[in-house]
Design a protein around this motif. Structure first.
Motif, PDB file in Angstrom:
ATOM      1  N   ALA A  86       0.817  -1.217   0.000  1.00 39.30           N
ATOM      2  CA  ALA A  86       0.000   0.000   0.000  1.00 39.30           C
ATOM      3  C   ALA A  86       0.848   1.263   0.000  1.00 39.30           C
ATOM      4  N   GLU A  87       2.045   1.183   0.608  1.00 43.45           N
ATOM      5  CA  GLU A  87       2.870   2.382   0.723  1.00 43.45           C
ATOM      6  C   GLU A  87       3.665   2.701  -0.541  1.00 43.45           C
ATOM      7  N   SER A  88       3.690   1.790  -1.503  1.00 38.92           N
ATOM      8  CA  SER A  88       4.459   2.023  -2.735  1.00 38.92           C
ATOM      9  C   SER A  88       3.785   3.065  -3.617  1.00 38.92           C
ATOM     10  N   ARG A  89       4.586   4.004  -4.119  1.00 39.64           N
ATOM     11  CA  ARG A  89       4.063   5.048  -5.000  1.00 39.64           C
ATOM     12  C   ARG A  89       4.762   5.076  -6.365  1.00 39.64           C
ATOM     13  N   GLN A  90       5.719   4.164  -6.557  1.00 40.01           N
ATOM     14  CA  GLN A  90       6.371   4.013  -7.860  1.00 40.01           C
ATOM     15  C   GLN A  90       6.419   2.521  -8.201  1.00 40.01           C
ATOM     16  N   LEU A  91       6.145   2.217  -9.467  1.00 38.00           N
ATOM     17  CA  LEU A  91       6.006   0.817  -9.861  1.00 38.00           C
ATOM     18  C   LEU A  91       6.447   0.638 -11.307  1.00 38.00           C
ATOM     19  N   ILE A  92       7.214  -0.402 -11.553  1.00 39.83           N
ATOM     20  CA  ILE A  92       7.536  -0.805 -12.919  1.00 39.83           C
ATOM     21  C   ILE A  92       6.812  -2.113 -13.182  1.00 39.83           C
ATOM     22  N   LEU A  93       5.913  -2.113 -14.154  1.00 45.95           N
ATOM     23  CA  LEU A  93       5.137  -3.299 -14.499  1.00 45.95           C
ATOM     24  C   LEU A  93       5.729  -3.920 -15.761  1.00 45.95           C
ATOM     25  N   VAL A  94       6.183  -5.164 -15.640  1.00 51.93           N
ATOM     26  CA  VAL A  94       6.732  -5.899 -16.782  1.00 51.93           C
ATOM     27  C   VAL A  94       5.763  -7.027 -17.107  1.00 51.93           C
ATOM     28  N   THR A  95       5.136  -6.964 -18.276  1.00 56.68           N
ATOM     29  CA  THR A  95       4.187  -7.988 -18.682  1.00 56.68           C
ATOM     30  C   THR A  95       4.723  -8.709 -19.916  1.00 56.68           C
ATOM     31  N   GLY A  96       4.885 -10.022 -19.793  1.00 57.38           N
ATOM     32  CA  GLY A  96       5.380 -10.823 -20.904  1.00 57.38           C
ATOM     33  C   GLY A  96       4.276 -11.182 -21.880  1.00 57.38           C
ATOM     34  N   LYS A  97       4.652 -11.432 -23.128  1.00 57.70           N
ATOM     35  CA  LYS A  97       3.669 -11.786 -24.148  1.00 57.70           C
ATOM     36  C   LYS A  97       2.996 -13.119 -23.841  1.00 57.70           C
ATOM     37  N   ALA A  98       3.726 -14.029 -23.228  1.00 57.70           N
ATOM     38  CA  ALA A  98       3.183 -15.346 -22.888  1.00 57.70           C
ATOM     39  C   ALA A  98       4.025 -15.957 -21.790  1.00 57.70           C
ATOM     40  N   LYS A  99       3.523 -17.028 -21.201  1.00 56.93           N
ATOM     41  CA  LYS A  99       4.219 -17.700 -20.108  1.00 56.93           C
ATOM     42  C   LYS A  99       5.619 -18.153 -20.511  1.00 56.93           C
ATOM     43  N   ASP A 100       5.771 -18.571 -21.779  1.00 56.75           N
ATOM     44  CA  ASP A 100       7.058 -19.090 -22.238  1.00 56.75           C
ATOM     45  C   ASP A 100       7.785 -18.137 -23.185  1.00 56.75           C
ATOM     46  N   SER A 101       7.345 -16.876 -23.217  1.00 57.57           N
ATOM     47  CA  SER A 101       7.949 -15.895 -24.126  1.00 57.57           C
ATOM     48  C   SER A 101       9.019 -15.062 -23.426  1.00 57.57           C
ATOM     49  N   SER A 102      10.044 -14.674 -24.195  1.00 50.86           N
ATOM     50  CA  SER A 102      11.096 -13.806 -23.656  1.00 50.86           C
ATOM     51  C   SER A 102      10.864 -12.348 -24.037  1.00 50.86           C
ATOM     52  N   GLU A 103       9.744 -12.064 -24.695  1.00 52.62           N
ATOM     53  CA  GLU A 103       9.419 -10.695 -25.091  1.00 52.62           C
ATOM     54  C   GLU A 103       8.381 -10.122 -24.139  1.00 52.62           C
ATOM     55  N   SER A 104       8.576  -8.883 -23.747  1.00 51.65           N
ATOM     56  CA  SER A 104       7.672  -8.267 -22.783  1.00 51.65           C
ATOM     57  C   SER A 104       7.643  -6.751 -22.961  1.00 51.65           C
ATOM     58  N   THR A 105       6.865  -6.107 -22.131  1.00 50.60           N
ATOM     59  CA  THR A 105       6.764  -4.639 -22.117  1.00 50.60           C
ATOM     60  C   THR A 105       6.940  -4.156 -20.691  1.00 50.60           C
ATOM     61  N   ALA A 106       7.752  -3.121 -20.524  1.00 52.36           N
ATOM     62  CA  ALA A 106       7.959  -2.525 -19.201  1.00 52.36           C
ATOM     63  C   ALA A 106       7.307  -1.144 -19.170  1.00 52.36           C
ATOM     64  N   THR A 107       6.504  -0.906 -18.149  1.00 53.91           N
ATOM     65  CA  THR A 107       5.783   0.365 -18.033  1.00 53.91           C
ATOM     66  C   THR A 107       6.012   0.957 -16.650  1.00 53.91           C
ATOM     67  N   LEU A 108       6.373   2.218 -16.625  1.00 52.02           N
ATOM     68  CA  LEU A 108       6.596   2.939 -15.371  1.00 52.02           C
ATOM     69  C   LEU A 108       5.302   3.616 -14.945  1.00 52.02           C
ATOM     70  N   TYR A 109       4.891   3.354 -13.709  1.00 50.74           N
ATOM     71  CA  TYR A 109       3.694   3.971 -13.132  1.00 50.74           C
ATOM     72  C   TYR A 109       4.073   4.733 -11.864  1.00 50.74           C
ATOM     73  N   THR A 110       3.303   5.762 -11.587  1.00 50.77           N
ATOM     74  CA  THR A 110       3.448   6.487 -10.321  1.00 50.77           C
ATOM     75  C   THR A 110       2.061   6.786  -9.764  1.00 50.77           C
ATOM     76  N   ARG A 111       1.996   7.085  -8.476  1.00 51.36           N
ATOM     77  CA  ARG A 111       0.749   7.558  -7.885  1.00 51.36           C
ATOM     78  C   ARG A 111       1.068   8.552  -6.784  1.00 51.36           C
TER      79      ARG A 111
END
Length: 264
Positions: A86-111
């Protein structure tokens, strides 16, 4: 007398024919009039029932409710979102294309505060372990650990970018040896590094070899500069993105990284 009577008896016949003709025409007109009035209504297609009988707007309401439950994040489950401190105000979300994929997207979020919605700042292409993701990662399995981890320490071969607030260890030991999984050069991969707190001791240099949960799980899982290929378990993003991350992350905002396949 007889001829006169016959003549008189023939005179009404045309009158009856005219009357019958008029009556027949009236009936014809009347039938046509009735048909003309009824026809447009009959010719209209019957209203089709909605395949989805839910009230209009219910789908949007459901989507909005789901978005609110994720506090503005996308690509993760409510179970994963619930693990975010709950106390976190900065977050990097890395979502992979699939469970066995090495390709993904990294997104920086703040609140702005605990409990507030997350706001997307920037997004970059990313790479992860050559064999995708695992919740039970072991050393050498070429997967990246899936989960929610703190980001507490940084370092690199190059001096820290201006504005860096995470503890930063500049050290000549930040040089990758050998080649990547696909045989690519690893030169420059560790110019900038942020340690991912997976099986490591927070508050130490990313180079610290301590593995609190044992050697079997592996360690030294970092966010670092992408080398144009999959990793053995780290997450790689473009060099300019690494500089942006280092300039943004603030220890007082309790930054974290949330990583795994799409929808985890």
């Amino acid at each position: 007398m007889s001829k006169h009577r016959r003549a008189r008896s023939r005179t009404p016949r045309p009158t009856r024919r005219v009357a019958l003709t008029a009556a027949f025409g009236l009936l014809t007109f009347g039938a046509g009039w009735v048909y003309t009035v009824a026809d447009p209504e009959k010719s209209q297609p019957a209203p089709q029932a909605r395949a989805d009988s839910r009230p209009p707007g219910e789908d949007r309401a459901a989507r909005d409710a789901h978005r609110e439950s994720l506090q503005g994040l996308t690509g993760i489950s409510e179970q994963t979102r619930a693990k975010i401190p709950a106390e976190s105000r900065q977050l990097i979300l890395v979502t992979g294309k699939a469970k066995d994929s090495s390709e993904s997207t990294a997104t920086l979020y703040t609140r702005t505060a605990a409990g507030a919605d997350w706001v997307r700042a920037e997004s970059w292409p990313a790479r992860n372990g050559a064999k995708g993701w695992s919740t039970e990662r072991t050393y050498g399995d070429l997967t990246s650990p899936q989960g929610v981890f703190a980001l507490t320490d940084a370092g690199g071969l190059l001096p820290k970018p201006p504005g860096t607030r995470l503890p930063y260890d500049k050290d000549s030991a930040f040089v990758a040896t050998g080649r990547g999984v696909n045989g690519e050069s690893l030169a420059g991969s560790f110019d900038y590094v942020v340690a991912i707190d997976f099986n490591r001791k927070p508050g130490t240099s990313p180079l610290d070899p301590t593995k609190p949960e044992g050697e079997r799980k592996g360690g030294n899982i970092w966010l670092h500069v992408d080398h144009d290929g999959p990793s053995q378990g780290c997450v790689g993003i473009p060099k300019e993105a690494m500089k942006k991350v280092l300039e943004t992350l603030d220890p007082t905002a309790k930054p974290i990284i949330v990583m795994g396949p799409e929808g985890f």
